[in-house]
Scaffold this motif. Sequence first.
Motif, PDB file in Angstrom:
ATOM      1  N   PHE A 380      54.700  49.082  38.043  1.00  0.00           N
ATOM      2  CA  PHE A 380      55.386  48.386  36.952  1.00  0.00           C
ATOM      3  C   PHE A 380      56.155  49.343  36.043  1.00  0.00           C
ATOM      4  O   PHE A 380      56.479  49.010  34.905  1.00  0.00           O
ATOM      5  CB  PHE A 380      54.366  47.581  36.143  1.00  0.00           C
ATOM      6  CG  PHE A 380      53.493  46.719  37.003  1.00  0.00           C
ATOM      7  CD1 PHE A 380      54.038  45.682  37.752  1.00  0.00           C
ATOM      8  CD2 PHE A 380      52.135  46.961  37.107  1.00  0.00           C
ATOM      9  CE1 PHE A 380      53.240  44.894  38.565  1.00  0.00           C
ATOM     10  CE2 PHE A 380      51.331  46.176  37.916  1.00  0.00           C
ATOM     11  CZ  PHE A 380      51.886  45.142  38.651  1.00  0.00           C
ATOM     12  N   PHE A 388      56.437  42.777  33.103  1.00  0.00           N
ATOM     13  CA  PHE A 388      55.263  43.374  33.739  1.00  0.00           C
ATOM     14  C   PHE A 388      54.130  42.359  33.860  1.00  0.00           C
ATOM     15  O   PHE A 388      53.482  42.238  34.906  1.00  0.00           O
ATOM     16  CB  PHE A 388      54.824  44.594  32.924  1.00  0.00           C
ATOM     17  CG  PHE A 388      53.357  44.890  32.966  1.00  0.00           C
ATOM     18  CD1 PHE A 388      52.745  45.370  34.113  1.00  0.00           C
ATOM     19  CD2 PHE A 388      52.570  44.672  31.843  1.00  0.00           C
ATOM     20  CE1 PHE A 388      51.390  45.633  34.142  1.00  0.00           C
ATOM     21  CE2 PHE A 388      51.216  44.931  31.861  1.00  0.00           C
ATOM     22  CZ  PHE A 388      50.625  45.412  33.014  1.00  0.00           C
ATOM     23  N   SER A 389      53.897  41.596  32.801  1.00  0.00           N
ATOM     24  CA  SER A 389      52.809  40.619  32.799  1.00  0.00           C
ATOM     25  C   SER A 389      53.044  39.526  33.837  1.00  0.00           C
ATOM     26  O   SER A 389      52.130  39.155  34.591  1.00  0.00           O
ATOM     27  CB  SER A 389      52.669  40.010  31.401  1.00  0.00           C
ATOM     28  OG  SER A 389      51.649  39.047  31.378  1.00  0.00           O
ATOM     29  N   SER A 392      52.873  41.058  37.540  1.00  0.00           N
ATOM     30  CA  SER A 392      51.511  41.447  37.922  1.00  0.00           C
ATOM     31  C   SER A 392      50.677  40.226  38.303  1.00  0.00           C
ATOM     32  O   SER A 392      49.870  40.281  39.242  1.00  0.00           O
ATOM     33  CB  SER A 392      50.838  42.221  36.786  1.00  0.00           C
ATOM     34  OG  SER A 392      50.690  41.409  35.633  1.00  0.00           O
ATOM     35  N   LYS A 396      48.978  39.522  42.016  1.00  0.00           N
ATOM     36  CA  LYS A 396      47.562  39.173  42.195  1.00  0.00           C
ATOM     37  C   LYS A 396      47.425  37.927  43.059  1.00  0.00           C
ATOM     38  O   LYS A 396      46.557  37.845  43.929  1.00  0.00           O
ATOM     39  CB  LYS A 396      46.907  38.937  40.834  1.00  0.00           C
ATOM     40  CG  LYS A 396      46.689  40.185  40.012  1.00  0.00           C
ATOM     41  CD  LYS A 396      46.048  39.820  38.677  1.00  0.00           C
ATOM     42  CE  LYS A 396      45.893  41.026  37.773  1.00  0.00           C
ATOM     43  NZ  LYS A 396      45.304  40.654  36.460  1.00  0.00           N
ATOM     44  N   VAL A 406      45.489  49.799  42.485  1.00  0.00           N
ATOM     45  CA  VAL A 406      46.673  49.988  41.652  1.00  0.00           C
ATOM     46  C   VAL A 406      46.449  51.171  40.718  1.00  0.00           C
ATOM     47  O   VAL A 406      45.442  51.230  40.010  1.00  0.00           O
ATOM     48  CB  VAL A 406      46.988  48.726  40.816  1.00  0.00           C
ATOM     49  CG1 VAL A 406      48.227  48.961  39.950  1.00  0.00           C
ATOM     50  CG2 VAL A 406      47.193  47.523  41.722  1.00  0.00           C
ATOM     51  N   SER A 408      47.939  52.829  37.455  1.00  0.00           N
ATOM     52  CA  SER A 408      48.822  52.406  36.372  1.00  0.00           C
ATOM     53  C   SER A 408      48.404  53.061  35.063  1.00  0.00           C
ATOM     54  O   SER A 408      47.220  53.324  34.835  1.00  0.00           O
ATOM     55  CB  SER A 408      48.781  50.880  36.220  1.00  0.00           C
ATOM     56  OG  SER A 408      49.575  50.459  35.129  1.00  0.00           O
ATOM     57  N   ILE A 412      46.062  46.258  33.266  1.00  0.00           N
ATOM     58  CA  ILE A 412      46.488  45.117  34.083  1.00  0.00           C
ATOM     59  C   ILE A 412      45.444  44.008  33.983  1.00  0.00           C
ATOM     60  O   ILE A 412      44.259  44.257  34.158  1.00  0.00           O
ATOM     61  CB  ILE A 412      46.656  45.552  35.557  1.00  0.00           C
ATOM     62  CG1 ILE A 412      47.722  46.652  35.644  1.00  0.00           C
ATOM     63  CG2 ILE A 412      47.043  44.376  36.426  1.00  0.00           C
ATOM     64  CD1 ILE A 412      47.921  47.202  37.028  1.00  0.00           C
TER      65      ILE A 412
END
Length: 412
Positions: A380, A388-389, A392, A396, A406, A408, A412
């Motif tokens: 991301f 991003f939200s 993601s 999923k 992941v 990051s 997340i």
Amino acid sequence: MLRQVVNETEEIQDLWLRLFLPWASSIIAGVAGISIIMWLLPQAALFIFILFVLAIVLITFISAFSSARVNYRPVADAIFNQVMQSCDAAKEAQVFGFDSNLKSEINNAQLQLDAIDKKESKTAGIGSALLFIFTGAAVITGFLQAATAYADGNLAGINVAVVTLLPLVIFDNLNVISTAFAKLRPIMQAVDNLDSLLSQSEGEEKQSNLLAGISNFDLAFSSVKPVLAEISFAPITGVAKPNQPLIVMGKSGSGKSSLLYSTVGFLPYEGSITVGGIELSNISNAEREKYISMLLQDDYLFNSSIRENLKIGKTDATDQELMQVLSVVELTELITSLPDGLDTHIGAYGYNFSGGEKQRMKLARVLLRDTPIYLLDEPFEYLDKELFSRISERIKLRLCDKTLVVVSHLPI
């Protein structure tokens, strides 16, 4: 690996074309010429034959000895890599002021090549000088012997010219020996490299198909420490299961990306990494590629179309599949707005698109694959918080039945 096998094989093919064939043709031509002189004037042929054998032995020895001392190929490869690095990082080099360092490294490598060229030129000069001496001795000997035989009435006048000039043809063919043996070292090095590659391939073949019979693709890390020279990482322990992703977070340089590199075989590691209970070190690289998909932090976009870049993930993907995966990363609106759609040219290094758009294309390419395990390194990056939200959550959902790890710096 395949590219390296092809390169080494092409190098080995030169063994016949540039070494054995020239050497054999020189011998055959010499023997044929000496046979003619033997028929016309045996006493001259014997001396010319001795000179011919000495020339072959000395020139071959000098050329082979020089070839064994010269290691041209690694230096040439180093220059190529440094030039490519300079081209790839031209802007960064100028901005950060290390372009002079790159130029200095290239110049140093070029000096090494020049030194090697001087050694080869010196050897060629010695070989040419020896050949000149032997040729001169053979011509003079042939002329003196032929003139004596002509004076005694044992040789026709035209044959005096044949016996005198034929050594020029005989010894001229020896010129190729020095050039031929200059290829000896790179050819023998290619043979060794190819043996090593084939042995590695055979070893991997013996270890293949270990994952074919399992249904549990849990990915477990137990006190794993990627091995990098002069860098020590804290051990990492964790388990990723279908619908239970493992999120690896930590400060920069803590070994997050290196953990993924160890998983796909880019780096050695200490500790234990298992897939379905099978130690990863026992699994061949070919099988890892079949069962593991990975988004690299510095993944590359090719100077081609969007379609061709995406289909690297799945070569037989339909346009519908491409648009579906693009919808996961919210790129469908952008693609459909472009005049050429999926056939839009990305440009060198993706320069026609923003950082966030390029990152989502790379992510879409990985998601297009169908493997049990996915490793995503900073997927991301360059995305704002809201985008991003949303993405993601879609990932999923898409990978809910897959094993997902992941890396990051964002929660997340």
